[in-house]
Motif scaffolding. Structure first.
Motif, PDB file in Angstrom:
ATOM      1  N   ARG A  70       0.809  -1.223   0.000  1.00 37.25           N
ATOM      2  CA  ARG A  70       0.000   0.000   0.000  1.00 37.25           C
ATOM      3  C   ARG A  70       0.838   1.266   0.000  1.00 37.25           C
ATOM      4  O   ARG A  70       0.306   2.361  -0.196  1.00 37.25           O
ATOM      5  CB  ARG A  70      -0.983   0.001   1.171  1.00 37.25           C
TER       6      ARG A  70
ATOM      7  N   ARG B  92      -4.097   4.109  -2.409  1.00 39.56           N
ATOM      8  CA  ARG B  92      -4.621   5.266  -1.663  1.00 39.56           C
ATOM      9  C   ARG B  92      -6.081   5.399  -2.046  1.00 39.56           C
ATOM     10  O   ARG B  92      -6.443   6.115  -2.969  1.00 39.56           O
ATOM     11  CB  ARG B  92      -3.841   6.523  -2.033  1.00 39.56           C
ATOM     12  N   ARG B  93      -6.913   4.720  -1.298  1.00 37.91           N
ATOM     13  CA  ARG B  93      -8.278   4.488  -1.742  1.00 37.91           C
ATOM     14  C   ARG B  93      -9.136   5.737  -1.828  1.00 37.91           C
ATOM     15  O   ARG B  93     -10.045   5.795  -2.647  1.00 37.91           O
ATOM     16  CB  ARG B  93      -8.939   3.456  -0.830  1.00 37.91           C
ATOM     17  N   TRP B  94      -8.856   6.711  -0.966  1.00 42.82           N
ATOM     18  CA  TRP B  94      -9.706   7.902  -1.011  1.00 42.82           C
ATOM     19  C   TRP B  94      -9.567   8.604  -2.356  1.00 42.82           C
ATOM     20  O   TRP B  94     -10.483   9.279  -2.807  1.00 42.82           O
ATOM     21  CB  TRP B  94      -9.404   8.852   0.155  1.00 42.82           C
ATOM     22  N   HIS B 238     -11.220   3.108   3.288  1.00 39.20           N
ATOM     23  CA  HIS B 238      -9.852   2.978   3.777  1.00 39.20           C
ATOM     24  C   HIS B 238      -9.720   1.820   4.764  1.00 39.20           C
ATOM     25  O   HIS B 238      -8.736   1.085   4.745  1.00 39.20           O
ATOM     26  CB  HIS B 238      -9.419   4.282   4.450  1.00 39.20           C
TER      27      HIS B 238
END
Lengths: 307, 242
Positions: A70, B92-94, B238
């Motif tokens: 990530r 970075r999901r947002w 997130h």
């Protein structure tokens, strides 16, 4: 390619009351194909999702090239993955499917055309992916995994739904990727699929590693001391057992013997005048090696439950 | 971020339903508005009629079209499993949520602009609909907020069907339920806090005293709902396993 690797260390994860990962630990090295094998529900897919930062483990670490997935800026240029070939928007063409993915990594159309070519999909690039057979979807998934020219590949059951021709293609393709120095992790619940493909296998059951070994080493261990022969005589098994062997009988008259060499077996049976044929020192298949290992795991499990 | 934006734009552009839904928004909104202005007549001297609001009757349907378009952006990804590929590509999901919100807002503002302006113009055939900026601009913003609210909702519930069900409930069932409470004070209170009922005050041009909210205040309530929903979506996106 540098000597980067994927390191999984002590992963633990629970889904409800079910322990999906129970201290999963292994490494995937560059330049070789690592088979990731175990029965359905052994934790293979969960492990891959944790490596890709999709699922969080309760404890333990999964690092790609020394860092968590990530934290990667353009992750597909490090690790390519194929988790589910069916994960497509059916109305989108193969090319458009790859195009949005390329854009997300700052890559352009040229790269899309290259991987379409590599996966043998150029001719169907303008067709809707929803109409693809599972085998073609697997190829599209492979193309997606290769988009970023990654040093590592994680492929979950890539042989699923492929016809024999596709399987041969996939094997050759994976071999060439490993030959280029990439680290390739391929999961399968069928060990036979990996014979002649994987260099190394990580066998898992119930969320942990049962065996982590080179394929050659695994075969050597499983082959040791096995001799098979055919006989029509019902006495043969008793005679050999009397001589100190342990014998497994199959219905077609094949005996599998351990504890005696082929020579000892021949002399024991000849001395009693028992007819036999096709005596051969056994070379185990990967499938059998796997069955032996997982049988132990199953017995262990049964004992654990009955306690 | 620019890569993710481009990526989400490509997705939206190559989804077969997008263009049709945007066209549907325009046609449904103008068509129903025009019909409403055509069939409504005011003969009594004490007749209460807001021609602007009447001409915007089609928004009642148009908002659902917008919501369908919005929930598809996440709903389709969750139903097909594509979301895992999306989030593997963009950890970075947002930024995925933000990019989807941005690429959704542009086309919706454009189509809603055509739909709302068209409704007012069409309404003038039978009613004296004045050209006023507040209801036109406000209603366009209303539709964009409904889109973003629906987008956030779909990300939270991870299902297009559930999300659209909630939006339908808020648009149609909630006002009825509010009215069913009987007590005028409660009715007013419920209409004030409901995202759709509060937001729709922007379409009114008559005496603000009769409304649950002043027009822009009502839109503000919807904006707060939308912001809260998107924020919740970002946090869940997130924290949850994909």
């Amino acid at each position: 390619m540098t000597d980067k690797m994927i390191e999984v260390n002590g992963l633990r994860k629970r889904f409800g009351g079910h322990l999906a990962l129970d201290g999963m630990t292994f490494g995937v090295h560059s330049g070789r194909i690592t088979g990731f094998v175990g029965p359905n529900g052994a934790g293979k897919s969960t492990t891959m999702r944790v490596i890709l930062g999709l699922d969080r483990a309760e404890s333990g670490t999964a690092l790609v090239g020394g860092v968590p997935y990530r934290s990667l800026k353009r992750p597909l240029t490090h690790v390519g993955s194929l988790l589910d070939a069916g994960a497509l928007q059916p109305s989108r063409t193969a090319r458009d499917h790859l195009l949005w993915l390329a854009h997300s990594q700052g890559l352009g159309r040229n790269r899309v055309e290259e991987v379409l070519e590599q996966a043998g999909l150029s001719a169907v690039a303008r067709r809707r992916a929803g109409g693809f057979s599972l085998g073609m979807r697997q190829r599209l998934g492979i193309a997606a995994a290769l988009l970023g020219d990654p040093w590592a590949l994680l492929l979950d059951e890539p042989f699923n739904g492929m016809d024999p021709e596709g399987i041969v293609w996939m094997r050759g393709f994976l071999r060439s990727l490993a030959g280029q120095g990439r680290a390739v992790l391929v999961s399968s619940h069928l060990m036979g699929e990996l014979q002649g493909t994987a260099d190394h296998v990580v066998i898992v059951g119930r969320g942990r590693v049962i065996a982590d070994s080179s394929v050659a080493g695994l075969l050597a261990r499983a082959s040791s001391g096995l001799v098979s022969l055919r006989t029509s005589s019902p006495e043969a098994a008793a005679v050999l057992t009397g001589a100190g062997a342990s014998v497994r009988e199959a219905e077609d008259g094949t005996l599998t013997v351990t504890g005696l060499t082929a020579e000892q077996i021949v002399s024991a049976l000849s001395a009693r005048g028992i007819p036999f044929a096709e005596v051969s020192a056994h070379r185990a298949t990967l499938e059998q090696a796997y069955m032996d290992l997982t049988r132990d795991a199953v017995e262990f499990r049964a004992a654990e439950v009955s306690r | 971020m620019s890569g993710v934006l481009r990526s989400e734009w490509t997705k939206l552009r190559t989804t077969s339903g997008t263009a049709w839904l945007l066209l549907g928004l325009v046609v449904a909104t103008i068509g129903i508005g025009w019909l409403a202005t055509a069939v409504t007549t005011c003969t009594h001297s004490d007749c209460f009629l807001d021609p602007t609001q009447l001409s915007l009757t089609g928004v009642q349907l148009g908002q659902i079209v917008v919501a369908v378009l919005a929930v598809m952006l996440f709903g389709n990804e969750y139903s097909t499993g594509l979301i895992r590929l999306t989030l593997a590509a963009t950890p970075r999901r947002w930024t995925v949520l933000a990019a989807k919100a941005l690429v959704l807002t542009g086309p919706v503002l454009l189509a809603a602009g055509v739909a709302v302006a068209g409704s007012v113009v069409a309404g003038r055939q039978y009613q004296s609909v004045p050209f006023r900026l507040t209801p036109v601009l406000g209603t366009v913003i209303y539709l964009a907020l409904i889109a973003l609210f629906s987008l956030g909702l779909a990300a939270i519930v991870r299902s297009a069907a559930v999300a659209i069900g909630i939006v339908l409930g808020l648009c149609y069932a909630y006002p009825l339920l509010a009215a069913a409470t009987g007590d005028p004070a409660w009715v007013r209170r419920l209409l004030q806090i409901g995202p759709t009922t509060a937001g729709q005050n922007i379409m009114s041009t008559v005496d603000p005293e009769t409304l649950a909210h002043a027009p822009w205040n009502g839109l503000g309530v919807l904006a707060l709902w939308t912001a809260g929903t998107l924020l919740t979506a970002a946090v869940l996106l997130h924290r949850r396993d994909a």
